[in-house]
Scaffold this motif. Structure first.
Motif, short mmCIF file in Angstrom:
data_model
loop_
_atom_site.label_atom_id
_atom_site.label_comp_id
_atom_site.label_asym_id
_atom_site.label_seq_id
_atom_site.Cartn_x
_atom_site.Cartn_y
_atom_site.Cartn_z
N SER A 95 22.28 -76.37 35.99
CA SER A 95 22.88 -77.31 35.05
C SER A 95 21.87 -77.70 33.99
CB SER A 95 23.34 -78.56 35.81
OG SER A 95 23.70 -79.57 34.90
N ARG A 96 22.39 -77.99 32.82
CA ARG A 96 21.51 -78.51 31.77
C ARG A 96 20.98 -79.89 32.14
NH1 ARG A 96 22.41 -79.27 26.51
NH2 ARG A 96 24.08 -80.65 27.12
N VAL A 97 21.70 -80.59 33.06
CA VAL A 97 21.21 -81.93 33.41
C VAL A 97 20.28 -81.92 34.63
CG1 VAL A 97 23.23 -83.04 32.40
CG2 VAL A 97 23.20 -82.61 34.85
N ASP A 98 19.91 -80.73 35.09
CA ASP A 98 18.91 -80.62 36.15
C ASP A 98 17.56 -81.04 35.57
OD1 ASP A 98 17.07 -79.85 38.02
OD2 ASP A 98 17.90 -77.83 38.31
N PRO A 99 16.90 -82.05 36.17
CA PRO A 99 15.61 -82.47 35.61
C PRO A 99 14.59 -81.33 35.59
CG PRO A 99 16.06 -83.60 37.70
CD PRO A 99 17.31 -82.88 37.31
N LEU A 100 14.81 -80.28 36.39
CA LEU A 100 13.86 -79.16 36.41
C LEU A 100 14.16 -78.10 35.34
CD1 LEU A 100 13.38 -78.62 40.25
CD2 LEU A 100 11.77 -79.61 38.63
N THR A 101 15.32 -78.18 34.70
CA THR A 101 15.62 -77.21 33.64
C THR A 101 14.82 -77.58 32.39
OG1 THR A 101 17.88 -76.92 34.46
CG2 THR A 101 17.48 -76.21 32.21
N LEU A 102 14.07 -76.61 31.88
CA LEU A 102 13.25 -76.90 30.70
C LEU A 102 14.12 -76.83 29.45
CD1 LEU A 102 10.05 -74.87 31.62
CD2 LEU A 102 10.25 -77.36 31.41
N PRO A 103 13.82 -77.68 28.46
CA PRO A 103 14.60 -77.65 27.22
C PRO A 103 14.66 -76.23 26.66
CG PRO A 103 13.01 -79.44 27.17
CD PRO A 103 12.73 -78.67 28.42
N GLY A 104 15.81 -75.82 26.24
CA GLY A 104 15.97 -74.50 25.62
C GLY A 104 16.19 -73.37 26.62
N GLU A 105 15.95 -73.65 27.91
CA GLU A 105 16.13 -72.58 28.90
C GLU A 105 17.57 -72.52 29.37
OE1 GLU A 105 13.55 -72.72 32.25
OE2 GLU A 105 11.88 -71.86 31.12
N GLN B 8 18.22 -82.75 24.23
CA GLN B 8 18.97 -83.34 23.10
C GLN B 8 19.46 -82.23 22.19
OE1 GLN B 8 15.74 -86.49 22.72
NE2 GLN B 8 17.43 -87.32 21.53
N ASP B 9 19.64 -81.04 22.78
CA ASP B 9 20.13 -79.89 22.00
C ASP B 9 21.49 -80.24 21.39
OD1 ASP B 9 17.97 -78.51 22.78
OD2 ASP B 9 18.99 -77.28 24.28
N PRO B 10 21.78 -79.64 20.24
CA PRO B 10 23.11 -79.87 19.65
C PRO B 10 24.21 -79.35 20.57
CG PRO B 10 21.63 -78.79 18.09
CD PRO B 10 20.94 -78.79 19.41
N ILE B 11 25.28 -80.09 20.69
CA ILE B 11 26.42 -79.63 21.49
C ILE B 11 27.71 -79.79 20.70
CG2 ILE B 11 25.29 -80.16 23.71
CD1 ILE B 11 27.32 -82.51 23.91
N LEU B 12 28.78 -79.19 21.24
CA LEU B 12 30.07 -79.19 20.56
C LEU B 12 30.50 -80.61 20.21
CD1 LEU B 12 32.16 -76.65 22.66
CD2 LEU B 12 31.17 -76.30 20.37
N THR B 13 31.03 -80.75 19.02
CA THR B 13 31.47 -82.06 18.55
C THR B 13 32.91 -81.96 18.06
OG1 THR B 13 29.22 -82.66 18.05
CG2 THR B 13 30.93 -83.88 16.88
N ILE B 14 33.71 -82.91 18.48
CA ILE B 14 35.14 -82.87 18.17
C ILE B 14 35.39 -83.42 16.77
CG2 ILE B 14 37.44 -83.63 18.90
CD1 ILE B 14 36.26 -84.11 21.71
N ASP B 15 36.06 -82.63 15.97
CA ASP B 15 36.54 -83.10 14.68
C ASP B 15 37.82 -83.89 15.00
OD1 ASP B 15 36.97 -83.44 12.07
OD2 ASP B 15 37.39 -81.32 11.60
N VAL B 16 37.69 -85.20 15.09
CA VAL B 16 38.81 -86.02 15.60
C VAL B 16 39.88 -86.19 14.53
CG1 VAL B 16 39.48 -88.24 16.59
CG2 VAL B 16 37.26 -87.25 17.17
#
Ligand SMILES: Cc1cc2nc3c(=O)[nH]c(=O)nc-3n(C[C@H](O)[C@H](O)[C@H](O)COP(=O)(O)O)c2cc1C
Length: 483
Positions: free
Chosen positions: A429-439, A289-297
């Motif tokens: 990928s960040r969506v790999d269930p094996l990727t640890l948060p923050g890695e 749930q890391d912060p990611i880019l957000t579009i200023d619409v």
């Protein structure tokens, strides 16, 4: 080639055709909160999924619609690619043996035509009036952290140096009660590379997204079209005519002139929001749930009674896993051919691996080292490298689409001590269930050589089954057994 009076890649025209072909089902009264997502899952898990058009959605006026399942069977996918409504699995695969390469090579002949007006501009909403929750944005899965307006979307970015336009499908979550949306572009994707260059040069980057459009755009944006090929030209090449675009008033980025719903704005590296979790194509609520880019619409554009195109992922099979498997298999085949790999017989990017993690390559071995060459090339080809985990190479007598046969080949032709090699620190990928948060999103991948050892090709034990001639002969005489 389509007759001149038919629109190129217009969603409403395509939906009419889908209804006539019996490939569209309308659903009334479902709730945006989970019911649309659950019904979409029920649909794509049945043996003959159809496109589902949700209308009269709870809390929203009739006419504000959501479409899912748009590319979930060979007829829908074939028609989305401009191949007509009669495709079967087999005929679609036969077409795709050559088409994606052709579309990529000919994309330059079908540069999009910029027009000044189009149905998309029927309604224009500017900041601060922007409210993305004016549209029936689904919360797709029970564990999702929010409502995702971008699943079947085409996100538009521009190359800072060359001006080349890229389309990518990247998930977008509604943020700040509808005033903006985050966009999850994985590192290494063309869109991410373009944004990074803008950030270095200008400190911010223009971005736009079409959120409802003909599914051809979803396919072009959502699969690995080569980096130097314009996805707009790719869609034009599919239909044999250029698509028409209108420029966003704020960013100048081109959007399909007949898109249903779109937004544009700016991203800055320091404008981020916590995002997710989201039920992903891996089959997990993976990703942090890391912060990611957000579009200023800055602006939202929509047709009257807009249709949001949804493509919710999840444990496979999911909404677009059929499309991804078929398209990726064709595109990777084309990449390997272009690399000059000889003896290639087939490639299959299985739905069980979300079309990415499990790749099977079948070859006719021609020289020592050929099998490993095929494995390494496939595991690292730009069209295949992201989030691959297992690449298996089999001989040409093994059908790469049949996992039972593939496992049989592994069991009999692969000596794990010498035939499985591991590549490390590869593109994960960040969506790999094996990727640890923050890695950082590295992964490792195994290449499995399940071919007969080359030096034993002529002496390897023969396969124990009746010959095709004998099978044909007894089948003729005892048809009641042959079925
Ligand atoms: C429905 C759908 C959703 C997708 N969501 C994402 C996503 O959230 N992030 C991402 O990086 N890729 C996502 N992808 C995959 C990319 O769209 C795909 O890798 C595409 O080739 C990216 O384009 P690019 O390489 O031009 O940037 C998605 C694909 C589809 C079909």
């Amino acid at each position: 080639m389509k007759p001149n009076d038919e629109p190129v890649a217009d969603l409403r025209w395509w939906l009419d055709q889908a209804a006539r072909a019996g490939e569209l089902q309308t659903v009334a009264d479902a709730h945006w909160d989970l019911e649309i997502g659950a019904l979409s899952q029920v649909n794509y898990r049945r043996s003959n999924p159809r496109a589902l058009l949700f209308d009269s959605i709870k809390d929203y006026q009739p006419g504000y619609r959501v479409l899912s399942g748009s590319v979930s069977n060979p007829r829908l996918l074939g028609s989305a690619l401009g191949l007509g409504w009669g495709c079967t699995d087999e005929s679609l695969l036969a077409e795709l043996a050559v088409r994606p390469g052709e579309w990529a090579r000919r994309a330059g002949e079908f540069a999009p035509v910029a027009v000044s007006d189009g149905p998309l501009l029927e309604n224009v909403i500017s900041k601060p009036e922007v409210n993305l929750l004016e549209f029936p944005v689904p919360k797709w899965h029970e564990g999702d952290g929010g409502r995702y307006i971008g699943t079947g979307c085409a996100v538009v970015t521009r190359d800072y140096d060359t001006g080349r336009i890229n389309l990518g499908a990247y998930r977008m979550q509604v943020q700040d009660d509808g005033r903006c949306a985050s966009v999850n572009i994985e590192a290494g994707k063309h869109g991410a590379q373009q944004l990074r260059r803008w950030f270095e040069a200008e400190g911010r980057a223009p971005i736009a997204a079409s959120l409802g459009q003909h599914p051809a755009y979803l396919v072009a944006a959502g699969v690995e079209v080569p980096g130097d090929v314009s996805e707009y030209g790719y869609v034009g090449a599919m239909f044999g005519a250029p698509v028409r675009t209108v420029a966003g008033a704020d960013t100048g980025l081109p959007l399909p002139h007949d898109a249903e719903l779109a937004l544009e704005g700016w991203v800055r590296p320091d404008n981020t929001r916590p995002e997710g979790p989201f039920g992903e194509w891996t089959g997990y609520y993976s990703g942090s749930q890391d912060p990611i880019l957000t579009i200023d619409v800055e602006k939202v554009y929509h047709r009257g009674d807009p249709i949001l195109l949804g493509a919710p992922p999840g444990k496979p099979p999911h909404d677009y896993s059929y499309m991804r498997t078929v398209m990726k298999s064709a595109i990777i085949t084309d990449s390997l051919r272009n690399l000059g790999l000889p003896g290639l017989r087939g490639v299959w990017a299985h739905e069980a691996g979300g079309g990415r993690s499990l790749l099977i390559v079948s070859i006719e071995q021609r020289y020592p080292g050929h099998a490993r060459q095929a494995a390494y090339l496939a595991a690292q080809a730009p069209s295949a490298a992201y989030m691959n985990r297992l690449t298996v190479v089999v001989d040409s007598d093994v059908n790469p689409r049949d996992l039972g046969e593939v496992m049989w080949a592994i069991c009999g032709r692969c000596d794990p001590g010498s035939d499985i090699e591991v590549m490390r620190r590869t593109w994960g990928s960040r969506v790999d269930p094996l990727t640890l948060p923050g890695e950082l999103a590295f992964n490792s991948r195994a290449v499995i050589d399940a071919c007969r050892p080359f030096e034993r090709l002529s002496s390897f034990p023969a396969v124990a089954e009746s010959s095709p001639e004998l099978v044909a002969s007894v089948s003729r005489r005892w048809p009641e057994v042959a079925g």
